[in-house]
Scaffold this active site. Structure first.
Site, PDB file in Angstrom:
ATOM      1  N   CYS A  29       7.906   4.204   6.128  1.00 34.58           N
ATOM      2  CA  CYS A  29       7.079   3.651   5.051  1.00 34.58           C
ATOM      3  C   CYS A  29       7.886   3.283   3.824  1.00 34.58           C
ATOM      4  CB  CYS A  29       5.989   4.649   4.658  1.00 34.58           C
ATOM      5  SG  CYS A  29       6.648   6.221   4.110  1.00 34.58           S
TER       6      CYS A  29
ATOM      7  N   CYS B 286      -3.432   4.710   9.429  1.00 34.88           N
ATOM      8  CA  CYS B 286      -2.156   4.231   9.973  1.00 34.88           C
ATOM      9  C   CYS B 286      -1.557   5.185  10.998  1.00 34.88           C
ATOM     10  CB  CYS B 286      -1.163   4.026   8.833  1.00 34.88           C
ATOM     11  SG  CYS B 286      -1.764   2.857   7.610  1.00 34.88           S
TER      12      CYS B 286
ATOM     13  N   CYS C  42       0.839  -1.198   0.000  1.00 37.35           N
ATOM     14  CA  CYS C  42       0.000   0.000   0.000  1.00 37.35           C
ATOM     15  C   CYS C  42       0.879   1.254   0.000  1.00 37.35           C
ATOM     16  CB  CYS C  42      -0.930  -0.039   1.218  1.00 37.35           C
ATOM     17  SG  CYS C  42      -2.198   1.233   1.216  1.00 37.35           S
ATOM     18  N   CYS C  43       1.898   1.273   0.881  1.00 35.92           N
ATOM     19  CA  CYS C  43       2.815   2.427   0.908  1.00 35.92           C
ATOM     20  C   CYS C  43       3.555   2.555  -0.424  1.00 35.92           C
ATOM     21  CB  CYS C  43       3.836   2.276   2.032  1.00 35.92           C
ATOM     22  SG  CYS C  43       3.188   2.578   3.697  1.00 35.92           S
TER      23      CYS C  43
ATOM     24  N   CYS D 293      -1.097   8.889   6.936  1.00 35.71           N
ATOM     25  CA  CYS D 293      -2.434   8.503   6.488  1.00 35.71           C
ATOM     26  C   CYS D 293      -3.318   8.180   7.695  1.00 35.71           C
ATOM     27  CB  CYS D 293      -2.344   7.263   5.609  1.00 35.71           C
ATOM     28  SG  CYS D 293      -1.528   7.527   4.040  1.00 35.71           S
TER      29      CYS D 293
HETATM   30  S1  SF4 Z   1       0.499   4.853   5.458  1.00 37.71           S
HETATM   31 FE1  SF4 Z   1      -1.160   3.288   5.497  1.00 37.71          FE
HETATM   32  S2  SF4 Z   1      -2.819   4.024   4.139  1.00 37.71           S
HETATM   33 FE2  SF4 Z   1      -0.960   5.282   3.770  1.00 37.71          FE
HETATM   34  S3  SF4 Z   1      -0.007   4.329   2.033  1.00 37.71           S
HETATM   35 FE3  SF4 Z   1       0.961   3.407   3.836  1.00 37.71          FE
HETATM   36  S4  SF4 Z   1      -0.270   1.589   4.388  1.00 37.71           S
HETATM   37 FE4  SF4 Z   1      -1.444   2.802   2.874  1.00 37.71          FE
END
Ligand code: SF4
Length: 236
Positions: free
Chosen positions: A231, A207, A121-122, A204
């Site tokens: 991240c 998170c 996701c990151c 985000c």
């Molecule tokens: S911080 Fe969380 S929501 Fe944002 S990109 Fe990374 S995993 Fe995805």
């Protein structure tokens, strides 16, 4: 432009002058949007860095990662920052096809169950859009400070970032918490209201949680993981 620009540099404490001088000294005279990028998450540090870059008159590509998962308060701070400085901050968006595929195959809830899913996701929402934005550039300006976390204590002001094909420059690296708080008052830059609710490092919404005064400021990031609390944008 609300407060920005009303005071001349010589009326600020010396730490401000050193910050502006460091920016000019390290980046040299050939600063342009093609060569220098500043990533802002509208953190306290990034607000002061943006202030300094604009005070120094540097033509820098100021960008923010619009992950699709930001807090509404962060979006409000984004707009307030643009109004305050009279600038537009470029939005870096993930590939919609990648987001749709992630949603269909894993779903956002998977980030809580599987570190590799969280890193995917990151990667999709942060690393890939920023890699594109960094292509061809020489410098990446960040608001990282040593006091932000134990992970960042060993950082130097300038570091090679071969994975990104440029050098990272952290002009606030030696700033204390006290210096940062004073700078926010003196400059009058917008501050994300989430700080007043106990958030110490704001990413985000899914998170990020507030932290206790006794906790590491980064403890509220990916709090369910025993990870380095990074991240992938910076070394963990
Ligand atoms: S911080 Fe969380 S929501 Fe944002 S990109 Fe990374 S995993 Fe995805």
């Amino acid at each position: 432009m609300a407060i920005f620009g009303k005071m001349v540099m010589s009326t600020y404490p010396p730490i401000f002058g050193r910050l502006v001088e460091d920016l000019k000294r390290v980046l040299g005279t050939e600063v342009s949007k093609d060569k220098v990028i500043l990533t802002t998450s509208f953190s306290k540090e990034d607000q002061i860095l943006t202030w300094a870059v604009l005070k120094a008159g540097l033509d820098v590509d100021i960008v923010s990662l619009d992950t699709g998962c930001l807090f509404p308060a962060t979006r409000q701070t984004w707009k307030a920052t643009e109004d305050h400085f009279g600038i537009e901050i470029r939005s870096l968006l993930p590939d919609p096809a990648e987001v749709a595929k992630f949603q269909a195959t894993q779903g956002l809830a998977s980030i809580y169950q599987d570190v590799s899913s969280r890193k995917s996701c990151c990667g999709m929402r942060k690393i890939q859009p920023l890699q594109k934005a960094c292509a061809g550039k020489s410098w990446w300006l960040t608001g990282l400070r040593k006091e932000q976390s134990s992970n960042r204590a060993a950082l130097e002001m300038v570091e090679d970032a071969p994975d990104w094909g440029l050098q990272k420059f952290h002009p606030l690296i030696h700033w204390s918490d006290e210096a940062l708080e004073s700078a926010l008052v003196l400059t009058g830059v917008p501050v994300n209201p989430l700080y007043a609710l106990g958030y110490a490092s704001i990413g985000c919404a899914p998170c990020t949680r507030p932290v206790l005064p006794s906790e590491d400021p980064r403890a509220g990031r990916w709090w369910w993981e025993q990870s380095s609390k990074e991240c992938g944008l910076h070394r963990g």
